[in-house]
Scaffold this motif. Structure first.
Motif, PDB file in Angstrom:
ATOM      1  N   THR A 305      37.527  35.907  45.131  1.00 50.80           N
ATOM      2  CA  THR A 305      37.250  35.601  43.611  1.00 50.80           C
ATOM      3  C   THR A 305      36.167  34.231  43.658  1.00 50.80           C
ATOM      4  N   PRO A 392      51.641  43.372  38.752  1.00 46.41           N
ATOM      5  CA  PRO A 392      51.091  43.068  37.519  1.00 46.41           C
ATOM      6  C   PRO A 392      51.978  42.590  36.336  1.00 46.41           C
ATOM      7  N   GLY A 424      46.609  41.519  36.142  1.00 45.23           N
ATOM      8  CA  GLY A 424      45.921  42.049  37.329  1.00 45.23           C
ATOM      9  C   GLY A 424      46.124  43.110  37.861  1.00 45.23           C
ATOM     10  N   SER A 427      44.038  42.979  43.071  1.00 47.04           N
ATOM     11  CA  SER A 427      43.832  41.546  43.173  1.00 47.04           C
ATOM     12  C   SER A 427      42.922  41.514  44.505  1.00 47.04           C
ATOM     13  N   ASN A 430      39.872  41.375  41.650  1.00 47.94           N
ATOM     14  CA  ASN A 430      40.240  40.739  40.500  1.00 47.94           C
ATOM     15  C   ASN A 430      40.023  41.719  39.352  1.00 47.94           C
ATOM     16  N   SER A 432      41.448  43.672  36.061  1.00 43.11           N
ATOM     17  CA  SER A 432      42.829  43.656  35.292  1.00 43.11           C
ATOM     18  C   SER A 432      42.726  45.098  34.687  1.00 43.11           C
TER      19      SER A 432
END
Lengths: 856, 127
Positions: A305, A392, A424, A427, A430, A432
């Motif tokens: 990220t 999530p 999310g 992960s 990243n 959604s």
């Protein structure tokens, strides 16, 4: 526009992600990148370090497409350590004093393995667990000590966290006895609670690893030979060891930043803001070295990220760090462990709902708000299948009775989950739920492959794929787009449905099948599919009845059509073991017919350039000498590749050739949704490359390990372990069922790797079905395979005995003696190959086909 | 599939007996130096197209798979799987490929007549 120069210090996973993302997004070429890597290799998948023991070379740990390092705007320096940064002159100094100028500097130096100061930690035989070189040195030492001592090596891992358990697994796979020494009162104390730690300990001990918790190591003592000899504990205990691995955590490598005068966090790390920038706007820090929101984060997901944020900012974006998701799911020594959200129930009033089954080694806990509706976090040990759905949902209301998520499957009905857009899903990248819905609704992504390509969801570890698929399905259904499994315009059924329908209705011809289950006349999609299903079910000759017209190009004539319309012929060479007289015969046939010969990847010999009308006479010579069709043309078993094994090899522990021959003769002629390739290796060195096969069998001291779902081809995948240390008959039983179950349920042209990945519950569920027989299908699958084996006949021989079918092998119906006059060849390296259009036009064609064969 | 008219041109060639053709399986024939692919379909009709596959340059159309798209009977190339109409030779599915240089994407169709159990192809009537 001038190009600005970015220097990245560090050559780890985050440096790779930064470089990859920058090159993907900086389409105008605003930046050039220079990566200074201290290790002697390109960035590799450190998370998968332990798999190094099952691999042949470090290259298999490679990250992403290696073409990245050949991009003209990317320079990678290996073996290059940065020693200083002069921020005023914007210069990095590297080993040897060379200076590298930058416009922007990215610190991605990562962490180093930290060991508590312990007397004796510098003895030979004490290792860290961080880099490929560490792991290679550890492997070398264990192998060397085993040879020198003549008994199993005794190993100890200091540290019972994630990395410690990985290291213990590594020692075990090297054949060492391993003990985990944990200072805390339970294993993985940062991720799991007491109950989870207990369950984990029991599961790990059941695998033969000894666990000592609440134990402090005071000293490492040398043995008589000066190598590491024993561990002395604070409670006075002592343990004999031949190798020690420290896995006691990592510390950020922030010395470069500190020397350059950048602010360092209280617990280390170069301090950055939410844009990953230091106080110097020309310097960013990303990954484990960055102290972001007050902490250094030792997981890959937040590192990736940060890399994406740094890239976004350089390109003028405004993204900020959303806070780290410290959720983890892993498989340690084959044991599932997952922890997410508020796993320790620190939220005031939080409720803990626990299910523990010590007999089956399962511990599951959900942390809920005080009204037992909203999910806050959880711990799953032994069975983490609910992780992808639950993680999530953290912060959202769980529909229905939350207990449904932790009780055994089926005891309480699960509520239908509808994830909020912000949840999310992937992960690693990243992504959604909203981004996936967007891809489906606005980007026209209507299948899993398209959604993956568009959003990158599920492209790293893949654990979220079942969820991605579910979200996609729900969206498609909502927008009225039928999730079509239809084969083609003639059949609305999917291949698996059609298979079942044909099996139940017991129909045996295409005309019956299309009359009952389809419309129209069929096409080049459904006809071969039905042909394959009929062959899988009844194993009758592919050219019998009305079936010849169903077969795809190659099956139609039981040879592989090449670009000029001639065929290649491959006789079966089971396990790659061949008699000298068969080798001579193949050579003789090639000479007589002027065929081009090449060794195949499956350990046999391919004869190219045979014309349709020559096939029967070539087969006859092979069949008369006791050879048969190798099915190189079929969506069926191709070959079982093997190494030479224990009969000749100094290292082999089992007869891999014998096993390969047995498997090849067992499954020869088995028609399937796609081609099947098997491999057998006689020891863990894996010379047969069996893990690149649909089924790989690898010898162990105690029997065989069976791996499934490996693929070469366009998307290479390593096969995954299905069963361990099983005897011969169990190898056959497990593979019989795996293959039959695949044949019955896979899609058209779906190979085992994607089938296994997309199967609900993945390999774990498949293992339950084929090994534990959870659906009670076992006997039926066994019987089906037994029928196949009993009814096998050589397809070539059968055609030679049938004048009707032989009629198809004619060049021209009105001129059977004439060869196709358009064929043209030239000579190359002593053999012939088809002439190119230029060679034909230029009159350079040397060989016309009619002059070639001495018999036809 | 009418009988050959008395005025049949001299380019008409008897290729084989109708019974020599297996339903849904093609054969190749040499007619006046041209290679022709001939198909007898399940409904009894017989169709003939050029044997040359324009997308590969190989003479293989007779070895393709017959089928239908809607009501149109089709033949698919055994090499790169393009689909052509057996009625007028139109390429219905290109598989995102272009024909080899010098070739049109569509197949030439030859008229077929049946006379006294024999299959007759007339090159002059091609379209």
């Amino acid at each position: 526009m001038t190009t600005e120069h970015i220097v990245v210090v560090g050559g780890g996973m985050v440096a790779h992600r930064f470089t990859e993302a920058l090159r993907a997004r900086d389409t105008e070429g605003r930046y050039s990148v220079e990566v200074l890597a201290e290790e002697p290799r390109a960035p590799y998948d450190r998370v998968a370090l332990t798999s190094y023991f099952q691999l042949k070379s470090p290259e298999e740990l490679q990250l992403g497409d290696p073409a990245l390092w050949h991009d003209p705007l990317v320079t990678l320096h290996r073996d290059t350590r940065a020693t200083g940064v002069d921020r005023d002159r914007r210069i990095v100094t590297v080993d040897g004093g060379r200076e590298v100028a930058y416009d922007h500097l990215v610190l991605a130096t990562g962490s180093y393995a930290w060991a508590p100061p312990t007397p004796g930690a510098d003895l030979p035989g004490v290792f860290m667990y961080r880099t490929v070189d560490d792991v290679a040195a550890l492997r070398g030492w264990v192998e060397e000590r085993r040879a020198a001592l003549g008994r199993p090596v005794r190993g100890a891992v200091i540290g019972g966290g994630l990395l410690g358990l990985e290291a213990a697994g590594a020692l075990q796979s090297l054949g060492a006895i391993s003990t985990v020494i944990q200072f805390a009162d339970r294993l993985m104390n940062l991720q799991v609670d007491e109950g989870g730690g207990e369950a984990l300990k029991r599961l790990i001990e059941a695998l033969g690893v000894t666990v000592r918790c609440s134990t402090a190591t005071q000293e490492i003592r040398a043995g008589k030979d000066g190598h590491v000899g024993s561990l002395l504990f604070a409670d006075g205990g002592e343990q004999l060891v031949d190798v020690v691995v420290f896995a006691t955590g990592v510390r950020p490598r922030d010395e470069l930043g500190a020397k350059a005068g950048l602010e360092i966090g209280a617990r280390g790390g170069v301090v950055v803001d939410d844009a990953c920038l230091t106080a110097d706007p020309a310097v960013s820090a990303i990954g484990e070295v960055a102290c972001i929101q007050g902490a250094c984060l030792g997981l890959i997901a937040p590192g990736n990220t940060m890399a994406e944020i740094a890239v976004d900012r350089l390109l003028g974006g405004s993204s900020t760090f959303p806070g780290a998701d410290m959720a983890t799911k892993l498989k340690l020594l084959g044991v599932d462990v997952a922890s997410f959200g508020d796993a320790f129930a620190t939220t005031p009033g939080a409720l803990e709902m626990v299910y523990a089954d010590p007999v089956n080694g399962v511990y599951k806990k959900l942390v809920l708000t005080d009204d037992a509706t909203t999910l806050l976090g959880g711990v799953l040990v032994g069975d983490a299948s609910a992780y992808a759905s639950l993680r999530p949902m953290v912060g959202a209301a769980l529909p229905g009775d939350p207990a449904a998520w932790i009780l055994p499957e089926g005891s309480v009905e699960k509520g239908e989950i509808e994830l909020p857009d912000s949840a999310g899903v992937c992960s690693c990248n990243n992504v959604s739920a909203g981004a996936i819905r967007d891809a489906v609704n606005h980007e026209g992504c209507h299948d899993l492959g398209a959604v993956k390509a568009c959003t990158k969801a599920g492209t790293s570890c893949g654990s979220c794929l079942p969820l991605v698929k579910k979200i996609m399905g729900t969206e498609l259904e909502k927008s009225g787009i039928e999730v079509s499994n239809a084969l083609c315009e003639h059949f609305e059924l999917s291949r698996a449905q059609l298979f079942n329908a044909i099996k139940v209705a017991e129909v045996t011809t295409f005309s019956e099948v299309i009359e009952r289950f389809g419309t129209g006349r069929g096409c080049d999609i459904c006809k071969p599919t039905v042909g394959s299903i009929l062959a899988s079910l009844y194993n009758a000759h592919v050219l019998g009845g009305d079936r010849a017209a169903l077969q795809d190009t190659n099956d139609r004539v039981m040879a592989n059509m090449q670009k000029d319309g001639t065929y290649s012929v491959v006789p079966r060479v089971p396990g790659g073991e061949i008699l000298p007289e068969h080798l001579i015969l193949i050579g003789q046939i090639a000479q007589d017919y002027g065929l081009y010969t090449k060794i195949t990847g499956g350990q046999r010999i391919d004869l190219f350039g045979a014309r349709l009308e020559q096939l029967p006479s070539i087969w006859k010579r092979l069949v008369d000498a006791g050879m048969e069709s190798g099915h190189a043309y079929g969506k069926s078993l191709r070959t079982v590749k093997s190494c030479v094994g224990s009969t000749w090899c100094r290292y082999g522990v089992q007869d891999s050739v014998g096993m390969a021959i047995a498997l090849e003769l067992r499954y020869r002629g088995l028609r399937s949704p796609h081609k099947l390739k098997l491999g057998v290796s006689g020891c863990a060195r894996e010379c047969a490359e069996a893990r690149g096969k649909d089924v790989g069998v690898i010898a162990t001291d105690k029997g065989w390990n069976v791996y499934v779902g490996g693929n070469g081809g366009f998307t290479p995948v390593h096969a995954q372990l299905l069963v361990e240390d099983v005897p011969d008959d169990e190898v056959f039983r497990v593979i019989d069922r795996y293959l039959m179950y695949y044949i019955r349920t896979a899609d058209r042209l779906q190979r085992t790797a994607p089938w296994q990945q997309e199967h609900e519950g993945g390999l774990d569920r498949i293992r339950e079905i084929v090994v534990e027989d959870s659906l009670g299908l076992g006997e039926e699958l066994d019987a089906h395979m037994a029928r196949h084996i009993d009814s096998y006949e050589d397809e070539w021989k059968a055609v030679l005995n049938d004048p009707e079918r032989l009629k198809q092998f004619t060049s021209f119906v009105n001129a059977p003696d004439q060869a196709d006059p358009t064929l043209a060849y030239v000579e190359q390296r002593g053999q012939r190959r088809p002439a190119t259009p230029e060679e034909r036009a230029g009159g350079a064609v040397l060989i016309a086909p009619s002059t070639l064969e001495v018999r036809s | 599939m009418t009988a050959v008219p008395a005025t049949a041109s001299s380019t008409a060639t008897v290729v084989c007996d109708y019974d020599r053709l297996t339903p849904e399986l093609g054969v190749a024939a040499l007619v006046g130096g041209e290679q022709v692919a001939i198909f007898r379909l399940a409904d009894g009709s017989v169709h003939a197209v050029q044997n040359l596959d324009p997308f590969s340059g190989a003479s293989v159309m007779s070895r393709g798979i017959t089928g239908s798209r809607g009501d149109v009977p089709t033949i698919a190339s055994p090499i790169y799987k393009q689909v052509f109409s057996l009625l007028d030779g139109t390429c219905l599915v290109t598989m995102d490929k272009s024909p080899k240089a010098g070739h049109a994407p569509d197949l030439v169709v030859y008229p077929v007549t049946l006379d006294n159990g024999q299959v007759i192809i007339d090159l002059a009537g091609s379209e």
